[in-house]
Scaffold this motif. Sequence first.
Motif, PDB file in Angstrom:
ATOM      1  N   ASP A 246       0.821  -1.228   0.000  1.00  0.00           N
ATOM      2  CA  ASP A 246       0.000   0.000   0.000  1.00  0.00           C
ATOM      3  C   ASP A 246       0.853   1.277   0.000  1.00  0.00           C
ATOM      4  O   ASP A 246       0.734   2.095   0.936  1.00  0.00           O
TER       5      ASP A 246
ATOM      6  N   GLY B  59      -1.174   4.359   0.535  1.00  0.00           N
ATOM      7  CA  GLY B  59      -2.264   4.300   1.513  1.00  0.00           C
ATOM      8  C   GLY B  59      -3.646   4.238   0.882  1.00  0.00           C
ATOM      9  O   GLY B  59      -4.659   4.481   1.549  1.00  0.00           O
ATOM     10  N   LEU B  60      -3.701   3.871  -0.411  1.00  0.00           N
ATOM     11  CA  LEU B  60      -4.995   3.900  -1.116  1.00  0.00           C
ATOM     12  C   LEU B  60      -5.857   2.677  -0.811  1.00  0.00           C
ATOM     13  O   LEU B  60      -7.090   2.777  -0.785  1.00  0.00           O
TER      14      LEU B  60
ATOM     15  N   ALA C 160      -6.029   1.104   2.020  1.00  0.00           N
ATOM     16  CA  ALA C 160      -6.675   1.340   3.319  1.00  0.00           C
ATOM     17  C   ALA C 160      -7.897   2.247   3.135  1.00  0.00           C
ATOM     18  O   ALA C 160      -8.973   1.983   3.693  1.00  0.00           O
ATOM     19  N   LYS C 161      -7.715   3.283   2.312  1.00  0.00           N
ATOM     20  CA  LYS C 161      -8.840   4.189   2.054  1.00  0.00           C
ATOM     21  C   LYS C 161      -9.964   3.464   1.327  1.00  0.00           C
ATOM     22  O   LYS C 161     -11.145   3.657   1.615  1.00  0.00           O
TER      23      LYS C 161
ATOM     24  N   SER D 256     -11.902   1.298   3.596  1.00  0.00           N
ATOM     25  CA  SER D 256     -12.769   2.063   4.515  1.00  0.00           C
ATOM     26  C   SER D 256     -13.968   2.654   3.769  1.00  0.00           C
ATOM     27  O   SER D 256     -14.834   3.271   4.379  1.00  0.00           O
TER      28      SER D 256
ATOM     29  N   ALA E 122     -13.648   4.985   1.437  1.00  0.00           N
ATOM     30  CA  ALA E 122     -13.397   6.384   1.044  1.00  0.00           C
ATOM     31  C   ALA E 122     -13.084   6.505  -0.449  1.00  0.00           C
ATOM     32  O   ALA E 122     -13.203   7.596  -1.007  1.00  0.00           O
ATOM     33  N   ILE E 123     -12.627   5.406  -1.091  1.00  0.00           N
ATOM     34  CA  ILE E 123     -12.381   5.448  -2.543  1.00  0.00           C
ATOM     35  C   ILE E 123     -13.278   4.407  -3.215  1.00  0.00           C
ATOM     36  O   ILE E 123     -13.080   3.201  -2.997  1.00  0.00           O
TER      37      ILE E 123
END
Length: 217
Positions: free
Chosen positions: A144, A147-148, A150-151, A154, A156-157
């Motif tokens: 990662d 950090g995408l 993880a987003k 969650s 968020a993406i």
Amino acid sequence: MSDIKSDNIVWHQGSVDRKRREAINRHRGLTIWFTGLSGSGKSTLSVALEERLTGMGCRTYRLDGDNIRTGLNRDLAFSPDDRIENIRRIGEVASLFRDAGIINLTAFISPYRRDREMARALADEHDFVEVFVDAPLELCEQRDPKGLYAKARSGAIPNFTGISAPYEPPEQPEVHLDTGTNSLSVCVDQLVAFLVRNGYLEQSLIAAAGQTFETGA
Ligand SMILES: Nc1ncnc2c1ncn2[C@@H]1O[C@H](COP(=O)(O)OS(=O)(=O)O)[C@@H](OP(=O)(O)O)[C@H]1O
Ligand SMILES: Nc1ncnc2c1ncn2[C@@H]1O[C@H](COP(=O)(O)OP(=O)(O)O)[C@@H](O)[C@H]1O
């Protein structure tokens, strides 16, 4: 082409052609098309291969998804239609770079097989080298680097490749790199060996760089 919107378009031929540009460069215009999941290693590999090729005196240019999406393709997001248009444009840009006699290295997820085939169809046979940058999703997610994942997990993406959007692996890539197991330098050696073995790079370029390669399978 039938899908050109305007009538009355007449191709204008210049006097300097691709052959003359390639003669100066001492190599053909070529597209090296990296495809794979986010975090699989496309950008890292394209940078390292470009460094190696430049060291041999090749003329290169790197087209990278994140970079192109800040300029030429800033109007595109990640819906299926936008990804199709993203890759269509890159296929055309790669075609221009081949005509310029330049080795262009493209680093796009390019998740759909059909779109990669469309980009390939613009090239002469042998002038398009598809490189499958293969690492398991779990490993990409562990890496990662931005950090995408993880987003994306969650929520968020949306439409994140491998999580909530598809990736269709190549069926017959010219080169298949296992970046989950092999180091960066081993992968770059595999790529250079492929290019030498298949006559993309003249021996004189390689000799000038003082490099030797194991070109066996
Ligand atoms: N939803 C979604 N899915 C995948 N990737 C995303 C997304 N949103 C942003 N990003 C970031 O954009 C980079 C991928 O752009 P590409 O142009 O290569 O994508 S595509 O070929 O149109 O699918 C990708 O770069 P890489 O990690 O280098 O692949 C990400 O940094
Ligand atoms: N063999 C390899 N080839 C390329 N990257 C590798 C390799 N092994 C480990 N990595 C690491 O994996 C990550 C890949 O990230 P990146 O190149 O940004 O991927 P992508 O462009 O596909 O999203 C980097 O941190 C890189 O150092």
